[in-house]
Design a protein around this motif. Structure first.
Motif, short mmCIF file in Angstrom:
data_model
loop_
_atom_site.label_atom_id
_atom_site.label_comp_id
_atom_site.label_asym_id
_atom_site.label_seq_id
_atom_site.Cartn_x
_atom_site.Cartn_y
_atom_site.Cartn_z
N ALA A 225 0.80 -1.22 0.00
CA ALA A 225 0.00 0.00 0.00
C ALA A 225 0.83 1.27 0.00
CB ALA A 225 -0.93 -0.01 1.22
N SER A 226 2.14 1.15 0.30
CA SER A 226 2.97 2.35 0.45
C SER A 226 4.39 2.05 -0.01
CB SER A 226 2.98 2.81 1.91
OG SER A 226 3.98 3.79 2.13
N PRO A 227 5.11 3.07 -0.53
CA PRO A 227 6.52 2.85 -0.87
C PRO A 227 7.41 2.71 0.36
CG PRO A 227 5.92 5.15 -1.21
CD PRO A 227 4.66 4.42 -0.89
N ASP A 228 6.95 3.20 1.51
CA ASP A 228 7.73 3.11 2.74
C ASP A 228 7.42 1.80 3.43
OD1 ASP A 228 8.82 5.71 2.40
OD2 ASP A 228 6.91 6.55 3.11
N ILE A 229 8.39 0.89 3.42
CA ILE A 229 8.17 -0.44 3.97
C ILE A 229 9.23 -0.78 5.01
CG2 ILE A 229 6.97 -1.33 1.93
CD1 ILE A 229 9.59 -2.64 1.07
N THR A 230 8.86 -1.67 5.91
CA THR A 230 9.80 -2.23 6.88
C THR A 230 9.89 -3.72 6.64
OG1 THR A 230 9.27 -0.54 8.55
CG2 THR A 230 10.32 -2.57 9.32
N GLY A 299 2.61 -0.42 6.33
CA GLY A 299 1.83 0.60 7.02
C GLY A 299 0.38 0.23 7.18
N VAL A 300 -0.07 -0.77 6.42
CA VAL A 300 -1.46 -1.23 6.48
C VAL A 300 -1.52 -2.73 6.77
CG1 VAL A 300 -3.63 -1.44 5.22
CG2 VAL A 300 -2.20 0.59 4.90
N THR A 301 -0.72 -3.47 6.00
CA THR A 301 -0.77 -4.93 6.06
C THR A 301 0.62 -5.51 6.31
OG1 THR A 301 -2.59 -4.91 4.47
CG2 THR A 301 -1.49 -7.02 4.83
N GLU A 315 15.58 -17.83 -3.57
CA GLU A 315 14.15 -17.59 -3.63
C GLU A 315 13.88 -16.10 -3.43
OE1 GLU A 315 12.06 -21.82 -2.51
OE2 GLU A 315 12.08 -20.24 -0.97
N ALA A 316 12.79 -15.64 -4.04
CA ALA A 316 12.52 -14.19 -4.04
C ALA A 316 11.02 -13.98 -4.07
CB ALA A 316 13.18 -13.54 -5.24
N ILE A 317 10.62 -12.73 -3.80
CA ILE A 317 9.22 -12.34 -3.90
C ILE A 317 9.15 -11.06 -4.74
CG2 ILE A 317 8.51 -13.38 -1.72
CD1 ILE A 317 8.67 -10.61 -0.44
N LEU A 318 7.93 -10.81 -5.25
CA LEU A 318 7.65 -9.58 -5.97
C LEU A 318 6.72 -8.72 -5.12
CD1 LEU A 318 7.01 -11.01 -9.56
CD2 LEU A 318 9.09 -9.89 -8.71
N LEU A 319 6.98 -7.43 -5.09
CA LEU A 319 6.16 -6.47 -4.36
C LEU A 319 5.58 -5.50 -5.37
CD1 LEU A 319 8.63 -5.74 -1.42
CD2 LEU A 319 6.71 -7.34 -1.42
N ASN A 320 4.28 -5.44 -5.45
CA ASN A 320 3.60 -4.61 -6.44
C ASN A 320 2.99 -3.39 -5.77
OD1 ASN A 320 2.63 -4.01 -9.09
ND2 ASN A 320 0.60 -4.72 -8.47
N LEU A 321 3.47 -2.20 -6.17
CA LEU A 321 2.95 -0.94 -5.62
C LEU A 321 2.24 -0.18 -6.74
CD1 LEU A 321 2.71 1.19 -3.39
CD2 LEU A 321 4.98 2.03 -4.09
N LYS A 322 0.94 0.01 -6.61
CA LYS A 322 0.17 0.70 -7.65
C LYS A 322 0.35 2.20 -7.53
CE LYS A 322 -3.36 -2.92 -8.02
NZ LYS A 322 -4.79 -3.26 -7.92
#
Length: 322
Positions: A225-230, A299-301, A315-322
């Motif tokens: 939901a946000s570009p700022d992630i932890t 920040g949300v989920t 192994e890797a994951i993809l993070l999709n930010l609209k």
């Protein structure tokens, strides 16, 4: 090109000598090398988020024909300043701290947030040097010299991460541009003052199939939901000496960390569109394969996943930010 290579040598030297020499000692060597030329030099090392940069500046008072010189800069993000100034005073009118140095100049390393100097057009980022005119009549990058002649020699460069494409670059003063790979470098004609730059770049993240010779397997896609992630990293079972690195969009945001049951938290930034996060094994621990539990908070989920890595794959994951 030679002027900018000095900065490449500086960063490489800091990395390779980190265990044997302090930052001050390394920079003293760097300053000695700068004494052989008369350039004022500024280099921006853009961070992976595209909105902050580590800025190395070397100002040479030998260019000014004056016994002392005063510079003003914000203190936020100031990591290194050498030599120490003769005097320091606050000028509340311009919200800057003013440093007065003896002949010879100074070198500083400063992390700068560029957001207030950036405009966006879609996925294009445009940085402009601040044009605010000061009470002394100057603006942009300026030398407040009594004769108004400007910098005797001025060099300006940007090193831009591979996840960006450089679109264009320009300056309001005459000089020579050079582009080599992800570096752009400008050398102004002598005695230029009140210098403004405009640099445009665009996010171009290419999802890798291989990293350092290892196949990358993408196991999950999360919408954020946000570009700022932890990002939190821990060992999902009992600690067995697993050492990991994390690569986000081509930048190593974590290197050589031994995971444990206690989670390590990293604050970082994603970009609009698709991002990739790779778990890279630096060893196999006592119980192969290398395993880490990752939690991404936007920040949300909170998104949770366990990834594995070994000598032949990541192994890797993809993070999709609209």
């Amino acid at each position: 090109m030679g002027v900018c290579l000095v900065f490449c040598v500086l960063l490489c030297t800091i990395d390779s000598k980190a265990q044997d020499a302090s930052l001050k000692e390394v920079l003293n060597e760097f300053i000695d090398s700068l004494a052989k030329n008369d350039y004022t030099q500024i280099v921006y090392y853009l961070q992976g988020n595209g909105t902050a940069a580590d800025v190395i500046s070397s100002y040479k008072t030998t260019s000014f024909n004056r016994p002392t010189v005063t510079f003003a800069m914000p203190v936020v993000g100031l990591k290194y300043l050498f030599p120490q100034p003769d005097t320091v005073y606050n000028n509340y009118a311009d919200s800057l701290v003013h440093y007065r140095f003896p002949t010879g100049g100074y070198t500083s390393i400063q992390t700068k947030n560029l957001e207030s100097f950036i405009t966006r057009k879609g996925d294009t980022i445009i940085y402009k040097t601040p044009e605010r005119k000061l009470k002394n009549g100057h603006y942009g990058i300026y030398l407040n010299d009594k004769n108004g002649s400007g910098y005797k020699q001025f060099s300006y460069a940007w090193f831009i991460p591979e996840n960006f494409e450089i679109l264009y670059y320009k300056c309001n003063r005459p000089g020579t541009w050079r582009k080599e790979g992800n570096m752009i470098h400008f050398i102004a004609k002598p005695n230029q003052n009140d210098i403004l730059f405009e640099i445009a770049y665009k996010t171009t993240v290419k999802i890798p199939e291989v990293i350092n010779g290892r196949k990358v397997n993408y196991t999950k896609t999360f919408d954020i939901a946000s570009p700022d992630i932890t990002i939190k990293a821990s060992d999902p079972q009992r600690a067995d000496g697993d050492i990991i690195s994390l690569n986000l969009n081509g930048s190593w945001i974590l290197k050589g960390y031994e995971v444990s049951e206690r989670a390590l938290a990293l604050k970082t930034s994603a970009i609009r569109g698709q991002n990739y996060l790779v778990l890279y094994a630096e060893n196999m621990g006592s119980i192969p394969p290398n395993t880490a539990a990752l939690e991404i908070w936007d920040g949300v989920t909170s998104h949770k996943i366990i990834l594995n890595s070994a000598t032949g794959y990541c192994e890797a994951i993809l993070l999709n930010l609209k």
